[in-house]
Motif scaffolding. Structure first.
Motif, short mmCIF file in Angstrom:
data_model
loop_
_atom_site.label_atom_id
_atom_site.label_comp_id
_atom_site.label_asym_id
_atom_site.label_seq_id
_atom_site.Cartn_x
_atom_site.Cartn_y
_atom_site.Cartn_z
N GLN A 102 0.84 -1.20 0.00
CA GLN A 102 0.00 0.00 0.00
C GLN A 102 0.87 1.25 0.00
O GLN A 102 1.84 1.35 0.75
N ASP A 107 -2.89 4.91 -3.77
CA ASP A 107 -4.26 5.02 -3.27
C ASP A 107 -5.04 6.10 -4.01
O ASP A 107 -6.27 6.06 -4.06
N ASN A 112 -7.89 1.18 -4.49
CA ASN A 112 -7.55 0.22 -3.45
C ASN A 112 -8.78 -0.69 -3.24
O ASN A 112 -9.76 -0.28 -2.65
N TYR A 219 -4.84 -3.72 -6.04
CA TYR A 219 -5.18 -2.45 -6.67
C TYR A 219 -5.82 -2.71 -8.03
O TYR A 219 -5.44 -3.63 -8.75
#
Length: 267
Positions: A102, A107, A112, A219
Motif C-alpha cells: 500500500q 491510493d 484500493n 489495486y
C-alpha cells in the motif's frame, strides 16, 4: 386450389422456425455468460512471484491471483513484470489489477480494492553486529532494499542513509555477510523465506521492526477498471481471510517450494 394447398405448408414452416428460435433462446438463457479475462501485472520479486526452472509462474502473489480466479470463475492472466513496470502498467491501464504494498500515491492513482496480507518491515543486520538498527543510527551507512519497493514514508523521505537497491533479498544477505552493506530493509515474509530457502537459520541476523503491519493491497487500474470483478474479488478475499487461506499462502507454504540460487552465486 394451389394457393390454398400451400397455405397450411407455410403455416407449418413458420411454426417450426418459431419453435427452433424459442428453443435457442432457452438454451442461451440457461448457459452462463463467459466471463471476460482480466490481466494482472505481478511484480517479479522472489518469493512473492517468480518463474521457476520449468518456466512456470510461482510465488505467493501468483497463488492469490489463481485462487481469486478459481473462487470467482473469472479468468485471470498474470503477467510477471519488474516492480516499477508493474506500477507503470497499473497507472496507465495496460492491465486491470496488481498486488503491491500500500502506497499513498497509488491510493490516489489507482483503486484500493482490498488488503490481501499484512507483513512487518524489518531492518536486519548480521547477528554479531552491535550498532542500533534504526534509520537514524544508520546515517551514512549502506542499507539494501528491493528496487522500487515502497517501504514507508520514513524510508522514502530519508536522505541520510545510503540506499542500495537490489533485485532479491538473497543478494542483500550475501552483501551483508561480505560486509558491503550495514543493513537490509525488507518484509519479514521475504527475509524469512530467503533464509529458509538457503537452509540458513533466522538467528544468522538480528532484527528491528521498522514498520509493523504494512499492507499488501489488491489495486485496480482507474484507466482500465472492472468494478464488477473488483466486487467479486473483494468478497473472495474476505472468504479466504476468514478460512485462513491467505495466511497459509503467505506463511505456511513449504519453503522447499521456493528454493533458488542467489543472484551473486548464479552469476
Amino acid at each position: 386450389m394451389q394457393l390454398v394447398s400451400r397455405f397450411p405448408v407455410l403455416i407449418a414452416g413458420w411454426a417450426l422456425v418459431a419453435i427452433f428460435l424459442a428453443g435457442s433462446s432457452l438454451v442461451s438463457a440457461a448457459e452462463p455468460a463467459t466471463e471476460e479475462a482480466v490481466t494482472f501485472s505481478i511484480p517479479d520479486v522472489w518469493p512473492w512471484a517468480y518463474e521457476d526452472d520449468a518456466g512456470e509462474l510461482r510465488g505467493s502473489l501468483i497463488d492469490v491471483a489463481n485462487r481469486l480466479s478459481a473462487k470467482t470463475g473469472i479468468p485471470v492472466i498474470p503477467r510477471l513484470r519488474p516492480l516499477r513496470r508493474a506500477i507503470v502498467e497499473l497507472r496507465k491501464g495496460t492491465v486491470n489489477f496488481s498486488i503491491l504494498f500500500q502506497n499513498p500515491e497509488l491510493d490516489i492513482e489507482a483503486i484500493n480494492v482490498s488488503s490481501v496480507t499484512q507483513v512487518n518491515l524489518l531492518l536486519a543486520a548480521m547477528a554479531e553486529s552491535d550498532y542500533p538498527l534504526t534509520l537514524g543510527a544508520l546515517k551514512g551507512k549502506r542499507v539494501a532494499y528491493i528496487r522500487g519497493t515502497y517501504l514507508g514514508e520514513i524510508f522514502e523521505q530519508d536522505t541520510d542513509v545510503v540506499k542500495v537497491p537490489v533485485s532479491a533479498i538473497s543478494q542483500a544477505v550475501e552483501l551483508l555477510s561480505l560486509g558491503r552493506i550495514s543493513a537490509i530493509l525488507a518484509s519479514d515474509h521475504n527475509i524469512y523465506r530467503t533464509l529458509s530457502s538457503q537452509n540458513l537459520g533466522r538467528d544468522l541476523l538480528r532484527y528491528h521492526e521498522h514498520v509493523p503491519g504494512q499492507k499488501g493491497v489488491l489495486y485496480m487500474s482507474r484507466a482500465s477498471s472492472r468494478p464488477e470483478v473488483a466486487r467479486k474479488f473483494s468478497a473472495a478475499i474476505d472468504q479466504m481471510e476468514a478460512d485462513g487461506e491467505l495466511y497459509r499462502i503467505f506463511y505456511s507454504n513449504a519453503a522447499s517450494t521456493y528454493k533458488h540460487d542467489t543472484l551473486l552465486s548464479a552469476q
